[in-house]
Structures are given as C-alpha cells and as structure tokens.
Design a protein around this motif. Sequence first.
Motif, PDB file in Angstrom:
ATOM      1  N   LYS A 112       0.829  -1.207   0.000  1.00  0.00           N
ATOM      2  CA  LYS A 112       0.000   0.000   0.000  1.00  0.00           C
ATOM      3  C   LYS A 112       0.861   1.254   0.000  1.00  0.00           C
ATOM      4  CE  LYS A 112      -3.713   2.311   2.555  1.00  0.00           C
ATOM      5  NZ  LYS A 112      -4.606   2.237   3.749  1.00  0.00           N
ATOM      6  N   ASP A 113       1.961   1.231   0.752  1.00  0.00           N
ATOM      7  CA  ASP A 113       2.872   2.382   0.768  1.00  0.00           C
ATOM      8  C   ASP A 113       3.397   2.669  -0.635  1.00  0.00           C
ATOM      9  OD1 ASP A 113       2.786   2.870   3.568  1.00  0.00           O
ATOM     10  OD2 ASP A 113       4.206   1.237   3.910  1.00  0.00           O
ATOM     11  N   ARG A 131       2.079   1.694  -3.504  1.00  0.00           N
ATOM     12  CA  ARG A 131       0.989   2.114  -4.400  1.00  0.00           C
ATOM     13  C   ARG A 131       0.728   3.606  -4.253  1.00  0.00           C
ATOM     14  NH1 ARG A 131      -1.359  -2.906  -2.896  1.00  0.00           N
ATOM     15  NH2 ARG A 131      -2.685  -1.899  -1.332  1.00  0.00           N
ATOM     16  N   ARG A 132       0.801   4.094  -3.019  1.00  0.00           N
ATOM     17  CA  ARG A 132       0.595   5.524  -2.785  1.00  0.00           C
ATOM     18  C   ARG A 132       1.706   6.344  -3.449  1.00  0.00           C
ATOM     19  NH1 ARG A 132       1.058   5.311   2.169  1.00  0.00           N
ATOM     20  NH2 ARG A 132       3.095   6.287   2.436  1.00  0.00           N
ATOM     21  N   HIS A 141       1.411   9.153  -6.674  1.00  0.00           N
ATOM     22  CA  HIS A 141       1.983  10.504  -6.729  1.00  0.00           C
ATOM     23  C   HIS A 141       2.825  10.681  -7.993  1.00  0.00           C
ATOM     24  CE1 HIS A 141       0.799  12.207  -2.864  1.00  0.00           C
ATOM     25  NE2 HIS A 141       1.112  11.071  -2.270  1.00  0.00           N
TER      26      HIS A 141
END
Length: 251
Positions: free
Chosen positions: A127-128, A130-131, A135
């Motif tokens: 998830k980190d 993917r974030r 960006h």
Amino acid sequence: MTTPDERFESELDVFRTEAAQGTQFFYAYVAVRAAATAHEPVLKLLNQSALFWNTNLAALQTSAFIVLGRIFDQTSPHNLDRVLRIARDNPRIFSRVSLGRRRQGNKSEPPPWLAEFLRAAYEPTPKDFRRIRAHVRKWRRVYEKNYRDLRHKVFAHNVVDRDETAALFGRTNIRELQRMFVFLNSLHEALWQSFVNGARLVLRPLRYSVKRMRALPSPGTGRWATQERITHEVTEFLLSASSVANAPLGG
C-alpha cells in the motif's frame, strides 16, 4: 552480478543527482529573475553584462527541462520508473533483515546498537508503494500535458516555429514547476530514508515558493533543502555584487 540492493541503491543515486541538478538549475533561474525584479541595483548589475546573464539564464532554463525529461520520459534509460520497478520487484530489500545486513556492512559481528535500531525500523507495505506510484503518475501526467512537448520540441530539438513555441510556453506555470521539482526531492528523501534508516515511506512537505524563501529564509543553513540553498546563494550573491558594482568610486 549485482544484487537487487545494489541495483536499487545505484538507481536511487542517479535519481538523487537528477532531482538535485534539475532543482538547482530551475531555482537558480527563478531566483535570478526574482532578485532582478525586486531590487533595482541587481537589475542594473545584470544589464551591465546583459549578454552574459541572458546566456546563463537560457542555459539554466534549458538544463532544467532536459533533466525533467530524463526523469519522467519512460524511454529514458534511468527514468523514475526504473528505481520504483526495482523496489516493486524486490520488496525484500526493505525488510529488516536486508536493512540489518546493509547496516552491518563488512563487520564480522553486528554493532551493539543494531538490534534496537532494527526493532524500530519500518517495513513498507505494498500500500505504501501504491501511494508513492500514484503521486508519480500524477506528476508524470502534469509533465506530459504541460512540459514534454516544450522539452522535446524546443529545448532538445528546436523543431517548431515561433507561434507554436509561444503556445507551448503558454502552458507553463512557475508555481507548478516549483512544486514538481520539490516533489522529486521529497520522493528521493522518502525512498532513501526508508532504504537506509528504515523510516516510514512518507513524502514530507518542503517549501517550494521562491517568493516565500526570499521573504522568510529558513534558519540553520546546514539543514536547507536544495531549493532553499540555491535561492539563498543566488540572492545573497546578487545583492552583494550589485552593491559593489553600483558603489560610487572613492576619491
């Protein structure tokens, strides 16, 4: 054969260099123009050697856009996706085990502080990343919409006429470019801190406005980000040089 850790570290260093250089080029360009606008003695100094300063400003502007292409164009051999792809394909390089191995280095025994250091380390999740990639996609879209054609058709190859050149420059926005370069530096710092120190993969806010930096310089020059340092150095140099150049001759 290099390990995934070594490949990531190498590509991350390429990205660091590109982001820092692009920031230096662009912020130096903006800072010179800002100082000339705000201070009549600086403008007078620049006009005394107008060809020299116009040459330097053009070189800074061109270099900044060339660097943006190397970072965002996916055909570039060391574009930003390359370092993110290594991270995606090799998540173990961010594990505590890999971090401990890197921090121990060539020592035969782990240093006494390492166990506590690793207990506090953070292992980034899918998830980190993917974030982070979201960006990057956002800023790549901005680059492709507003700056890619300008970079390729004007600065890299000069294949358009005057009217199209003006139209391409019409898409640009100084504030947007400042935010883009600062994002790139913030991204490098987040990846580096995670890889080297086991920090959370967080994009920390950095100041981007030259106007704001000139009005309220940050304390502690040793901790300044690239954009703050170059803005400060350009401003201080031009103010100092203009005061000397415009001083009356002694009797």
